[in-house]
Enzyme design. Structure first.
Site, PDB file in Angstrom:
ATOM      1  CB  CYS A  99      -7.104  -7.503   1.961  1.00  0.00           C
ATOM      2  SG  CYS A  99      -5.682  -6.645   1.307  1.00  0.00           S
ATOM      3  CB  VAL A 118      -0.963  -0.003   1.214  1.00  0.00           C
ATOM      4  CG1 VAL A 118      -1.778   1.274   1.274  1.00  0.00           C
ATOM      5  CG2 VAL A 118      -1.874  -1.214   1.154  1.00  0.00           C
ATOM      6  CE  LYS A 165       9.529  -3.818   3.214  1.00  0.00           C
ATOM      7  NZ  LYS A 165       8.252  -3.588   3.881  1.00  0.00           N
ATOM      8  CG  ASN A 207     -11.917  -5.569   1.668  1.00  0.00           C
ATOM      9  OD1 ASN A 207     -12.063  -5.186   0.511  1.00  0.00           O
ATOM     10  ND2 ASN A 207     -10.758  -5.533   2.281  1.00  0.00           N
ATOM     11  CD  GLU A 247      -1.525  -8.040  -2.395  1.00  0.00           C
ATOM     12  OE1 GLU A 247      -1.021  -9.072  -2.871  1.00  0.00           O
ATOM     13  OE2 GLU A 247      -1.676  -7.843  -1.183  1.00  0.00           O
TER      14      GLU A 247
HETATM   15  C1  UGA Z   1      -9.040  -6.863  -1.999  1.00  0.00           C
HETATM   16  C2  UGA Z   1     -10.096  -5.910  -2.568  1.00  0.00           C
HETATM   17  O1  UGA Z   1     -10.509  -6.345  -3.871  1.00  0.00           O
HETATM   18  C3  UGA Z   1      -9.554  -4.481  -2.659  1.00  0.00           C
HETATM   19  O2  UGA Z   1     -10.583  -3.606  -3.074  1.00  0.00           O
HETATM   20  C4  UGA Z   1      -9.039  -4.059  -1.281  1.00  0.00           C
HETATM   21  O3  UGA Z   1      -8.474  -2.761  -1.303  1.00  0.00           O
HETATM   22  C5  UGA Z   1      -7.993  -5.039  -0.819  1.00  0.00           C
HETATM   23  O4  UGA Z   1      -8.565  -6.363  -0.751  1.00  0.00           O
HETATM   24  C6  UGA Z   1      -7.507  -4.604   0.545  1.00  0.00           C
HETATM   25  O5  UGA Z   1      -8.296  -4.637   1.494  1.00  0.00           O
HETATM   26  O6  UGA Z   1      -6.373  -4.125   0.662  1.00  0.00           O
HETATM   27  P1  UGA Z   1      -6.969  -8.214  -3.020  1.00  0.00           P
HETATM   28  O7  UGA Z   1      -6.941  -8.941  -1.715  1.00  0.00           O
HETATM   29  O8  UGA Z   1      -5.696  -7.680  -3.547  1.00  0.00           O
HETATM   30  O9  UGA Z   1      -7.978  -6.953  -2.933  1.00  0.00           O
HETATM   31  O10 UGA Z   1      -7.520  -9.211  -4.116  1.00  0.00           O
HETATM   32  P2  UGA Z   1      -8.904  -9.518  -4.850  1.00  0.00           P
HETATM   33  O11 UGA Z   1      -8.686  -9.363  -6.278  1.00  0.00           O
HETATM   34  O12 UGA Z   1     -10.028  -8.799  -4.259  1.00  0.00           O
HETATM   35  O13 UGA Z   1      -9.045 -11.077  -4.557  1.00  0.00           O
HETATM   36  C7  UGA Z   1      -9.197 -11.567  -3.220  1.00  0.00           C
HETATM   37  C8  UGA Z   1      -9.390 -13.053  -3.221  1.00  0.00           C
HETATM   38  O14 UGA Z   1     -10.675 -13.382  -3.746  1.00  0.00           O
HETATM   39  C9  UGA Z   1      -8.398 -13.824  -4.086  1.00  0.00           C
HETATM   40  O15 UGA Z   1      -7.991 -14.996  -3.393  1.00  0.00           O
HETATM   41  C10 UGA Z   1      -9.180 -14.165  -5.337  1.00  0.00           C
HETATM   42  O16 UGA Z   1      -8.708 -15.311  -5.975  1.00  0.00           O
HETATM   43  C11 UGA Z   1     -10.549 -14.380  -4.756  1.00  0.00           C
HETATM   44  N1  UGA Z   1     -11.653 -14.181  -5.745  1.00  0.00           N
HETATM   45  C12 UGA Z   1     -11.893 -12.968  -6.284  1.00  0.00           C
HETATM   46  C13 UGA Z   1     -12.461 -15.266  -6.066  1.00  0.00           C
HETATM   47  O17 UGA Z   1     -12.264 -16.398  -5.567  1.00  0.00           O
HETATM   48  N2  UGA Z   1     -13.516 -15.082  -6.944  1.00  0.00           N
HETATM   49  C14 UGA Z   1     -13.768 -13.869  -7.495  1.00  0.00           C
HETATM   50  O18 UGA Z   1     -14.738 -13.771  -8.268  1.00  0.00           O
HETATM   51  C15 UGA Z   1     -12.939 -12.788  -7.163  1.00  0.00           C
END
Ligand code: UGA
Length: 443
Positions: free
Chosen positions: A256, A12, A36, A204, A151
């Site tokens: 997250c 972040v 780092k 979230n 991410e």
């Molecule tokens: C998530 C949120 O999408 C962001 O908006 C938020 O800012 C972030 O957390 C945070 O709190 O910092 P992130 O964890 O990077 O982002 O990833 P996502 O793309 O949201 O995916 C999260 C998990 O859900 C992954 O394991 C992904 O594989 C899974 N996922 C996502 C599914 O299994 N199905 C889906 O349809 C979408």
């Protein structure tokens, strides 16, 4: 253009710093880990995030990296707090790093605003405000500005957000923070601090609810012969529901969702409320990560001494992050069943992560002699997995597709037994020799 400080050089913090520099600001990044800072000063980026390295390089002249908090806040107008808030043993968010920043914030001149980007429980802003006041830092403003970047697409999300949420105690502070985002391509919403804090947790939790929901629909699809991919397509066309976050699979992971779900659950519980739905969402996800084991057993019988290729370790494609990745749960369950693991990931170095598994540099190496290949992360490199070369390398041509990445018909036509998540199972998919080889399964 403003002079900005960013505390924390993690995912972040670095994305925030790079993007704010891209917008023309002077940014000083402060972290407590010397290695780092050293690497960043040398132009190296300690994490993998698409576009970040280029952005940091492009804006090098506007970015400084330091271990020294006093140096970082010199002449600053905005102090972004981007430190991590991992879960405590109780599930509550560990705010110790946030408090270190607040408690040790050096004396600053002018009217800088402390902006909390880290995900925190509702009520944190009020506590920080009180501590700043107690420390005689009444001239330091406060704003909550939760981050919504995902991410793998964080730079894009920062510069083209769906919304920027700003919660402040003082409307002037909110306006000043909003100005920072003037050239960002997305609407700015201003509100009170507790609501801003809750927007992050609720967003979230809602996304996780959608995933657990579609995963449960997938499980019912499996039991009834429907195909969840087609179902999600049909459901997502309803504009009130939308198509996003309806991909069924091995469950959610990452840095997250797991921690934020626990933090919201505990926040509710600590306030005397039992958040029943969220508890179910979490439980569904725990079970979902294990469903692949049952699928493998159905095809292979006992997993002892079976060679299983785990394809993908990162919690999702486009990142090297393995925090709370479903791959880790799967790997330990498989090892507990006595299976031998062969793992491949294009970015993650599996060496330290899974010392007992065989690390493979290529997909071919991973599937060589394997009794099954399991797609755990939806890496692009796996889209053409169902090709003759792979089939010939495998001891048994079985693909368990934990991400519904492949086309079932094409995969079967290519000579593989195939099982996705929530997709109809074909009788052809049960490998004929399984029943003979494992008679003890019947007993
Ligand atoms: C998530 C949120 O999408 C962001 O908006 C938020 O800012 C972030 O957390 C945070 O709190 O910092 P992130 O964890 O990077 O982002 O990833 P996502 O793309 O949201 O995916 C999260 C998990 O859900 C992954 O394991 C992904 O594989 C899974 N996922 C996502 C599914 O299994 N199905 C889906 O349809 C979408």
């Amino acid at each position: 253009m403003a002079r900005i400080t960013v505390f924390g050089a993690g995912y972040v913090g670095l994305v925030t710093a790079a993007c704010l520099a891209e917008l023309g600001n002077e940014v000083a990044v402060r972290d407590v880990v010397p290695a780092k800072i050293e690497r960043l000063r040398g132009g190296e980026v300690p994490i993998f995030e698409p576009g970040l390295e280029e952005l940091l390089a492009k804006n090098r002249e506007r970015l400084t990296f330091t271990l020294d908090a006093a140096e970082a806040v010199e002449g600053t107008e905005f102090i972004f707090v981007c430190v991590d808030t991992p879960p405590l043993y109780s599930g509550d968010a560990d705010l110790s790093r946030v408090w270190t920043v607040v408690d040790e914030l050096p004396r600053v001149n002018g009217n800088p605003i402390l902006i909390l980007k880290s995900t925190v429980p509702v009520g944190t802003g009020e506590k920080v405000r009180a501590v700043l006041d107690q420390r005689g830092l009444t001239h330091v403003g406060y704003a909550s500005n939760p981050e919504f970047t995902a991410e793998g697409r964080a730079v894009q999300d920062f510069l083209h957000p769906d919304r920027v949420v700003i919660g402040a105690f003082d409307p002037t502070d909110a306006e000043r923070v909003a100005e920072l985002y003037a050239n960002v391509d997305g609407p700015v919403v201003q509100m009170d601090v507790p609501s801003a804090e809750m927007v992050k947790l609720a967003s979230n939790a809602f996304l996780m609810t959608r995933i657990s929901f579609i995963n449960e629909i997938a499980n019912v699809c499996e039991a009834t012969g429907a195909d969840v991919v087609r179902v999600a397509e049909g459901v997502g066309l309803d504009h009130r529901l939308g198509p996003h976050f309806l991909r069924a699979g091995v469950g959610w992971g990452g840095s997250c969702f797991p921690k934020d779900s626990l933090a919201l659950k505990q926040l509710a519980a600590n306030s005397g409320y039992h958040f029943q739905l969220l508890n179910a969402v979490i439980e569904v996800n725990e079970l979902q990560k294990r469903r692949v084991i049952g699928k493998l057993q159905r095809h292979l019988g006992r997993l002892r001494d079976k060679e299983i290729a785990l394809l993908g370790l990162a919690f999702k494609a486009g990142t090297d992050d393995t925090r709370e990745a479903p791959s880790l749960v799967l790997a330990s369950r498989l090892m507990a069943e006595g299976a031998n693991l062969r793992v491949w990931d294009p970015i993650v170095d599996g060496e330290q992560l899974l010392p007992q598994a065989t690390k493979c540099a290529t997909v071919q190496e991973a599937v060589r002699g394997a009794d099954a290949a399991v797609i755990v992360t939806e890496w692009r490199e796996l889209r053409d997995l169902a090709r003759p070369e792979i089939r010939e390398l495998m001891a048994r041509p079985l693909i368990i597709d934990g991400r519904n990445l492949l086309d079932p018909n094409e995969t079967r036509s290519a000579g593989f037994a195939y099982e996705g998540m929530g997709r109809p199972v074909s009788l052809m998919d049960v490998l004929p020799e399984t029943a003979e080889r494992e008679p003890e399964l019947e007993a």
